[in-house]
Design an enzyme around this catalytic site. Structure first.
Site, PDB file in Angstrom:
ATOM      1  N   ASP A  18      19.189   2.746 -12.806  1.00  0.00           N
ATOM      2  CA  ASP A  18      19.961   1.103 -12.615  1.00  0.00           C
ATOM      3  C   ASP A  18      21.090   2.423 -11.401  1.00  0.00           C
ATOM      4  O   ASP A  18      21.896   1.002 -11.445  1.00  0.00           O
ATOM      5  CB  ASP A  18      20.546  -0.031 -12.876  1.00  0.00           C
ATOM      6  CG  ASP A  18      18.645  -0.381 -13.200  1.00  0.00           C
ATOM      7  OD1 ASP A  18      17.884  -0.275 -13.163  1.00  0.00           O
ATOM      8  OD2 ASP A  18      19.407  -1.577 -13.918  1.00  0.00           O
ATOM      9  N   TRP A 112      24.661  -1.991 -15.452  1.00  0.00           N
ATOM     10  CA  TRP A 112      26.010  -2.042 -16.922  1.00  0.00           C
ATOM     11  C   TRP A 112      25.601  -2.303 -17.362  1.00  0.00           C
ATOM     12  O   TRP A 112      24.676  -1.770 -18.242  1.00  0.00           O
ATOM     13  CB  TRP A 112      26.765  -3.455 -15.828  1.00  0.00           C
ATOM     14  CG  TRP A 112      26.653  -3.461 -14.674  1.00  0.00           C
ATOM     15  CD1 TRP A 112      27.726  -2.520 -13.667  1.00  0.00           C
ATOM     16  CD2 TRP A 112      26.423  -4.514 -13.445  1.00  0.00           C
ATOM     17  NE1 TRP A 112      26.970  -3.385 -12.241  1.00  0.00           N
ATOM     18  CE2 TRP A 112      26.873  -4.533 -12.556  1.00  0.00           C
ATOM     19  CE3 TRP A 112      26.338  -6.291 -14.625  1.00  0.00           C
ATOM     20  CZ2 TRP A 112      27.064  -5.273 -11.544  1.00  0.00           C
ATOM     21  CZ3 TRP A 112      25.916  -7.335 -13.044  1.00  0.00           C
ATOM     22  CH2 TRP A 112      26.427  -6.647 -11.768  1.00  0.00           C
ATOM     23  N   ALA A 115      24.116  -4.530 -20.104  1.00  0.00           N
ATOM     24  CA  ALA A 115      23.321  -5.319 -20.152  1.00  0.00           C
ATOM     25  C   ALA A 115      22.131  -4.011 -19.495  1.00  0.00           C
ATOM     26  O   ALA A 115      21.289  -4.230 -20.194  1.00  0.00           O
ATOM     27  CB  ALA A 115      22.609  -7.093 -18.632  1.00  0.00           C
ATOM     28  N   CYS A 116      22.038  -3.358 -18.956  1.00  0.00           N
ATOM     29  CA  CYS A 116      21.055  -2.355 -18.138  1.00  0.00           C
ATOM     30  C   CYS A 116      20.988  -1.455 -19.707  1.00  0.00           C
ATOM     31  O   CYS A 116      19.995  -0.895 -19.804  1.00  0.00           O
ATOM     32  CB  CYS A 116      21.123  -1.873 -17.380  1.00  0.00           C
ATOM     33  SG  CYS A 116      21.559  -3.751 -16.118  1.00  0.00           S
ATOM     34  N   VAL A 117      21.587  -1.200 -20.444  1.00  0.00           N
ATOM     35  CA  VAL A 117      22.191  -0.176 -21.681  1.00  0.00           C
ATOM     36  C   VAL A 117      21.495  -0.939 -22.573  1.00  0.00           C
ATOM     37  O   VAL A 117      21.062  -0.268 -23.401  1.00  0.00           O
ATOM     38  CB  VAL A 117      23.702   0.317 -20.889  1.00  0.00           C
ATOM     39  CG1 VAL A 117      23.780   1.321 -22.536  1.00  0.00           C
ATOM     40  CG2 VAL A 117      23.523   1.467 -19.433  1.00  0.00           C
TER      41      VAL A 117
END
Length: 216
Positions: A18, A112, A115-117
């Site tokens: 992302d 971010w 969340a995405c990590v």
């Protein structure tokens, strides 16, 4: 597998998640230019050492925009996995791409952090992967959000690292001549260490090198 075993081109893979315009807009935890430089260190090191690499976006065409070209231009033949889920691990194509690498040591970075990590980190840890997070290549809505996400990931068993540490861990020895110049190019372009490299070349000439002999 052991976390005491260092990352190498033979035992590890990397996922970059992302790095898209809409996601960068929300980053307030780090200087966004520094984050862009650090993800390029990761991507260029992965390419230099032929590390299996997974690229993924979220809502690419409807909201977030394309993965930054500084990275995708390095992997022109890669399929970029687009998702609807914040958690990459919920996407079947992402899971398939991870499994296809055949590696259990995974470096994971993205936007971010909270969340995405963090979310795929928790799921991948449950699935038996070792997850390494280069924190300086990630970013979040605030420093508080980034730090708390990193702490939660570490408590769950992830290993914190940095972008340059990742590159150095792959190189290990400056006498590895086949990747030496590539590493120097990465440092010159994206690291403060590039200033020292330029000075040494100026002071000592183009023959200046940290690696005086080849590895046997």
């Amino acid at each position: 597998m052991s976390k005491l075993e260092m990352l190498s081109p033979e035992n590890s893979a990397i996922a970059l998640i992302d790095y898209q315009p809409a996601m960068f807009q929300g980053v307030q935890s780090h200087d966004r230019l520094v984050t862009i430089n650090n993800v390029q260190i990761l991507a260029k090191a992965a390419k230099l050492f032929k590390i299996p690499t997974v690229l993924s976006t979220v809502a690419r065409d409807s909201f977030s925009g394309p993965f930054i070209p500084e990275v995708t231009s390095l992997f022109p033949n890669h399929d970029i996995i687009d998702r609807t889920s914040m958690n990459s691990w919920l996407d079947a194509n992402f899971r398939k791409a991870v499994a296809a690498t055949g590696r259990k040591k995974f470096v994971l970075a993205g936007l971010w952090t909270e969340a995405c990590v963090l979310f795929p980190t928790l799921d991948m840890l449950k699935e038996g992967y070792e997850v390494y997070i280069p924190a300086d290549a990630c970013g979040d809505l605030s420093l508080e959000a980034h730090n708390r996400a990193m702490e939660r990931a570490i408590q769950a068993g992830a290993v914190p690292t940095t972008s340059s540490q990742y590159a150095y861990e792959l190189q290990q020895d400056w006498a590895r001549s086949e990747t030496y110049e590539g590493m120097m190019d990465i440092q010159r372009a994206h690291s403060p260490y590039g200033i020292q490299i330029r000075f040494s070349k100026w002071a000592l000439g183009e023959h200046a090198s940290e690696g005086s002999t080849k590895v046997a």
